[in-house]
Design a protein around this motif. Sequence first.
Motif: not given
Length: 270
Positions: A111-118
């Motif tokens: 459905y969805a993918g999210l990656i945060l480079d903090v």
Amino acid sequence: MEIYKFAQETILEAGRFIRRRMTEEFNINSKKNPNDLVTDVDKETESFLNDTIQKRYPEHRIVGEEGHGRDITDTEGVLWIVDPIDGTLNFVHQMENFAISVGIYIDGNPYAGLILDVMKGDLYHAAFEHGAYKNDQLLPDIEESHLASSLISTNTNWVIRDGINVPFIQVVRDARSTRSLGSAALEFVNVARGTSSAALFFRLHPWDFAGGAIILKEVGGLTTTLLGDELRLLDTNSIIAANRTIHGEIIEHFRKDEPFIKNHKAFHRL
Ligand code: 2AM
Ligand code: CA
Ligand code: CA
Ligand code: CA
């Protein structure tokens, strides 16, 4: 798209939580092996993600590295697969190059993918069949490339590990050069951005690849096991994330190495 929007707000909020929390003291402990670290920040961030999601969507289920959803064995309904800090060693040693990773699947479908480079503050996100973005900027499709003229990412641990390393060594020899960042999620992002052509891992958990595989697919990349098989969402898998051309070249090396195949099957049945 309501869940997607909520996921973006939630991961950004979790990123702000980590940045605030890391300025205070926190405990660092070892897991099973002394080099496998976990901090209070990993656990607190996973709880933050879990509580925020459950408050808004009580019927959704959450699997996380630090223990949430341990009893989940099927992919029915809305399933969030989260890694509160991917690259904990980088978090501890470098205070950068770590990410929050979120993959959302509905009845087992992406459905969805999210990656945060903090620390950079960049959010990579994709909804299935709606393209992948770095913040609000659409990422173009990745380019095809051959091993001989490509940078690839892998961890040297696998290259020196007896029993599985022969194809890894051959791939490293054939590539232009290798890089290793230490966050599987950010290695996926690098392939999706085109700064690396392939990322190889002998063993990843669902929370390491659940977000990245969706983002990479939206820019035309492919994620399978090192033997070219489809991923099993709730299991550990070997992983190659790459453009289609180099993917084909690399899995040939793994498919023809019988000791690798034997060890792969034994290891991933554990
Ligand atoms: P983590 O930081 O969330 O634990 C580092 O090379 C990458 O591999 C990171 O994405 C890290 O995730 C993951 N990793 C750490 N320990 C691992 C292990 N024992 N087996 C497989 N992957 C691991
Ligand atoms: Ca870990
Ligand atoms: Ca991880
Ligand atoms: Ca982690």
